[in-house]
Design an enzyme around this catalytic site. Structure first.
Site, PDB file in Angstrom:
ATOM      1  N   LYS A  10      36.601  28.861  31.697  1.00 22.20           N
ATOM      2  CA  LYS A  10      35.749  28.374  32.773  1.00 22.20           C
ATOM      3  C   LYS A  10      34.642  27.464  32.213  1.00 22.20           C
ATOM      4  CE  LYS A  10      36.459  32.536  35.676  1.00 22.20           C
ATOM      5  NZ  LYS A  10      35.738  33.596  36.425  1.00 22.20           N
ATOM      6  N   PHE A  58      29.162  35.844  47.374  1.00 22.09           N
ATOM      7  CA  PHE A  58      29.020  34.941  46.229  1.00 22.09           C
ATOM      8  C   PHE A  58      30.047  33.805  46.237  1.00 22.09           C
ATOM      9  CE2 PHE A  58      31.614  38.625  45.013  1.00 22.09           C
ATOM     10  CZ  PHE A  58      32.763  38.017  44.538  1.00 22.09           C
ATOM     11  N   ARG A  91      44.573  40.364  30.211  1.00 25.12           N
ATOM     12  CA  ARG A  91      43.469  40.962  30.989  1.00 25.12           C
ATOM     13  C   ARG A  91      42.717  41.994  30.157  1.00 25.12           C
ATOM     14  NH1 ARG A  91      42.608  39.433  36.449  1.00 25.12           N
ATOM     15  NH2 ARG A  91      41.300  41.252  36.781  1.00 25.12           N
ATOM     16  N   THR A  97      35.820  42.403  35.078  1.00 29.57           N
ATOM     17  CA  THR A  97      35.275  41.254  35.816  1.00 29.57           C
ATOM     18  C   THR A  97      33.765  41.134  35.605  1.00 29.57           C
ATOM     19  OG1 THR A  97      36.977  41.616  37.486  1.00 29.57           O
ATOM     20  CG2 THR A  97      35.117  40.225  38.115  1.00 29.57           C
ATOM     21  N   ARG A 108      34.937  38.830  27.795  1.00 30.73           N
ATOM     22  CA  ARG A 108      33.861  38.787  28.795  1.00 30.73           C
ATOM     23  C   ARG A 108      32.656  39.611  28.353  1.00 30.73           C
ATOM     24  NH1 ARG A 108      37.591  39.477  34.250  1.00 30.73           N
ATOM     25  NH2 ARG A 108      37.908  37.246  34.675  1.00 30.73           N
ATOM     26  N   ASN A 122      31.796  34.781  33.570  1.00 32.75           N
ATOM     27  CA  ASN A 122      32.559  35.611  32.634  1.00 32.75           C
ATOM     28  C   ASN A 122      33.570  34.811  31.811  1.00 32.75           C
ATOM     29  OD1 ASN A 122      34.314  35.153  34.698  1.00 32.75           O
ATOM     30  ND2 ASN A 122      34.393  37.260  35.427  1.00 32.75           N
ATOM     31  N   HIS A 125      39.272  33.078  33.146  1.00 28.69           N
ATOM     32  CA  HIS A 125      40.069  33.602  34.250  1.00 28.69           C
ATOM     33  C   HIS A 125      41.431  34.011  33.709  1.00 28.69           C
ATOM     34  CE1 HIS A 125      42.164  33.926  38.101  1.00 28.69           C
ATOM     35  NE2 HIS A 125      43.149  33.260  37.519  1.00 28.69           N
TER      36      HIS A 125
HETATM   37  P1  IDP Z   1      38.886  38.634  38.062  1.00 27.47           P
HETATM   38  O1  IDP Z   1      38.411  37.255  37.633  1.00 27.47           O
HETATM   39  O2  IDP Z   1      38.538  39.685  37.038  1.00 27.47           O
HETATM   40  O3  IDP Z   1      40.341  38.650  38.462  1.00 27.47           O
HETATM   41  P2  IDP Z   1      38.154  38.536  40.884  1.00 27.47           P
HETATM   42  O4  IDP Z   1      37.818  39.704  41.750  1.00 27.47           O
HETATM   43  O5  IDP Z   1      39.431  37.805  41.121  1.00 27.47           O
HETATM   44  O6  IDP Z   1      38.039  39.039  39.360  1.00 27.47           O
HETATM   45  O7  IDP Z   1      36.929  37.524  41.011  1.00 27.47           O
HETATM   46  C1  IDP Z   1      37.020  36.179  40.621  1.00 27.47           C
HETATM   47  C2  IDP Z   1      35.720  35.761  39.963  1.00 27.47           C
HETATM   48  O8  IDP Z   1      34.636  35.861  40.916  1.00 27.47           O
HETATM   49  C3  IDP Z   1      35.270  36.644  38.805  1.00 27.47           C
HETATM   50  O9  IDP Z   1      35.911  36.336  37.583  1.00 27.47           O
HETATM   51  C4  IDP Z   1      33.786  36.395  38.766  1.00 27.47           C
HETATM   52  O10 IDP Z   1      33.475  35.151  38.145  1.00 27.47           O
HETATM   53  C5  IDP Z   1      33.452  36.300  40.263  1.00 27.47           C
HETATM   54  N1  IDP Z   1      33.084  37.591  40.831  1.00 27.47           N
HETATM   55  C6  IDP Z   1      33.931  38.596  41.223  1.00 27.47           C
HETATM   56  N2  IDP Z   1      33.271  39.642  41.741  1.00 27.47           N
HETATM   57  C7  IDP Z   1      31.957  39.296  41.715  1.00 27.47           C
HETATM   58  C8  IDP Z   1      30.741  39.978  42.151  1.00 27.47           C
HETATM   59  O11 IDP Z   1      30.753  41.117  42.654  1.00 27.47           O
HETATM   60  N3  IDP Z   1      29.582  39.307  41.965  1.00 27.47           N
HETATM   61  C9  IDP Z   1      29.523  38.062  41.415  1.00 27.47           C
HETATM   62  N4  IDP Z   1      30.628  37.389  40.994  1.00 27.47           N
HETATM   63  C10 IDP Z   1      31.831  37.999  41.146  1.00 27.47           C
HETATM   64 MG    MG Z   2      41.254  37.556  40.049  1.00 25.45          MG
END
Ligand code: IDP
Ligand code: MG
Length: 167
Positions: A10, A58, A91, A97, A108, A122, A125
């Protein structure tokens, strides 16, 4: 079973010059890289990529983030890793996350942060499952950009298409 996963480094990962570190960590998986490029997330691509989160508070910030508007780097590095258990392996290395909850030794956990505006920065992706991987890979890559055949393709003729060639 051979599996494919989309990886995005990212914009915060690029801004922090973490590409080398992240690729080194991912090489621990012994998976094969079958596609790689620097790409820009347009508004449409960003929204489509994260459409499962469109009702989250967000979401707007997340779209700014992946487009690179928070880090003055309007690009990501997109890769496809391929091989046995690719999704779980990547992962696990990526970590949770929320970077504060991620194992400190994960990518991360080591490099992510939470900003006061709330989006988790983080740095990476990783597709969450096979269905997401297929959808995301087809969003970010064309079939000819990938050196293995991952999904069915078809040939179409588009007579009106203009393509740019070297001048
Ligand atoms: P992942 O990237 O671990 O698969 P997802 O739920 O798909 O998690 O979320 C996508 C991205 O959105 C995350 O990598 C993170 O950057 C952001 N994100 C997810 N949940 C939150 C949150 O609760 N607060 C702030 N940012 C979040
Ligand atoms: Mg995801």
């Amino acid at each position: 079973m051979d599996q494919a996963t989309l990886i995005l480094i990212k914009p915060d990962g690029l801004k922090k010059s973490l590409t080398g570190n992240i690729l080194t960590r991912l090489s621990e998986t012994k998976l094969e890289i079958v596609a790689a490029k620097v790409a820009r997330a347009s508004e449409e691509l960003a929204i489509e990529h994260y459409k499962h989160l469109k009702d989250k508070p967000f979401f707007e910030e997340l779209i700014h983030y992946i487009k690179g508007e928070l880090h003055d780097r309007r690009k990501v590095m997109a890769l496809i890793y391929w091989g046995e258990g690719a999704i779980i392996k990547c992962r696990e290395l990526a970590g949770a996350t929320n970077p504060e909850e991620a194992e400190p030794t994960s990518i991360r956990g080591a490099y992510g942060r939470i900003t006061t505006s709330g989006v988790y920065e983080n740095v990476i992706h990783v597709s969450a499952n096979d269905q997401d991987a297929e959808r995301e890979i087809q969003l970010w890559f064309q079939p000819d950009e990938i050196i293995v055949d991952l999904y069915p393709t078809k040939i179409i003729t588009e007579k009106t298409d203009k393509i740019r060639v070297w001048g």
